[in-house]
Design an enzyme around this catalytic site. Structure first.
Site: not given
Length: 244
Positions: A151, A184
């Site tokens: 990632y 988030v």
């Protein structure tokens, strides 16, 4: 007057999380929105938004599919003014366990997917005389994290793509900027296999919480609108003070 009145925006990964929040906000601010996702879940949101919303299935790693989506969007709504490269995946693989295939998948979605989108919409933005592109990266492109190699590496590359593309596109009156969110509260991050990593990450944030998808959408709105007309190639860090 809504800040995106008369604009046409393509949003990838729009079926849920940040993409869905961006689609709702952009639509509320007057934009005609094209919601794209690899799943059909975005169709329900487009139906909910009603007039000025269109769902198109899209695997962002498919270059030919991108060309089709751009053409369909421009035909349906009369042009393309905004692109939000939001689609993404995540996982937890350390350096000694990630496979070449796994790393390639991250790169295909986060980097090549964004590149294909940029290349597909650029002719339509040039025709319109202006355009705004927002690449959604991550604070994983600012620092290292354990077990986050695939990632993180791909998000570093996406950040670099923005920087270099900004120089190529500025003469065509197309702006491109990057959002780097921290944690988030979305389904992608709050996975069952995240375990104590999530708790530790939240505790490390000075604000002691993660962002909401709506908070990130507001930053995307700023970068997509004329309010950021003198910004290109920039990083917008939205992380509750973690990297201050």
């Amino acid at each position: 007057m809504p800040v995106l009145e008369g604009k046409v925006a393509i949003i990838t990964g729009a079926a849920r999380g940040q993409g869905a929040a961006e689609a709702r906000l952009f639509h509320a601010e007057g934009a005609k929105v094209v919601l794209t996702d690899v799943t059909e879940d975005g169709r329900a949101l487009a139906d909910e938004l009603g007039d000025g919303a269109l769902f198109l299935p899209l695997d962002v790693a498919d270059e030919a599919a991108w060309q089709n989506v751009a053409q369909q969007s421009a035909t349906h709504f009369g042009g393309i003014d905004i692109l939000i490269n939001n689609a993404g995946i995540t996982g937890y693989e350390p350096v000694d366990a990630i496979s070449t295939a796994q790393l390639q998948r991250y790169m295909n979605i986060h980097v090549f997917g964004a590149l294909y989108g940029i290349q597909a919409v650029t002719p339509f933005m040039e025709k319109a005389g202006s355009g705004a592109i927002v690449n959604v990266a991550s604070t994983a492109a600012l620092r290292g994290y354990p077990t986050y190699l695939g990632y993180g590496v791909s998000k570093w590359a996406l950040r670099g793509l923005t920087r270099y593309a900004s120089h190529d596109l500025v003469g065509r009156k197309i702006r491109i900027n990057t959002i780097l969110p921290g944690g988030v509260e979305t389904p992608m991050l709050m996975r069952d296999d995240a375990g104590t990593l999530i708790d530790a990450a939240r505790a490390a944030v000075p604000m002691k919480r993660f962002a909401t998808a709506e908070e990130i959408a507001k930053v995307a709105l700023f970068l997509a609108s004329d309010a950021s007309s003198y910004m290109t190639g920039a990083d917008m860090v939205v992380d509750g003070g973690l990297n201050a």
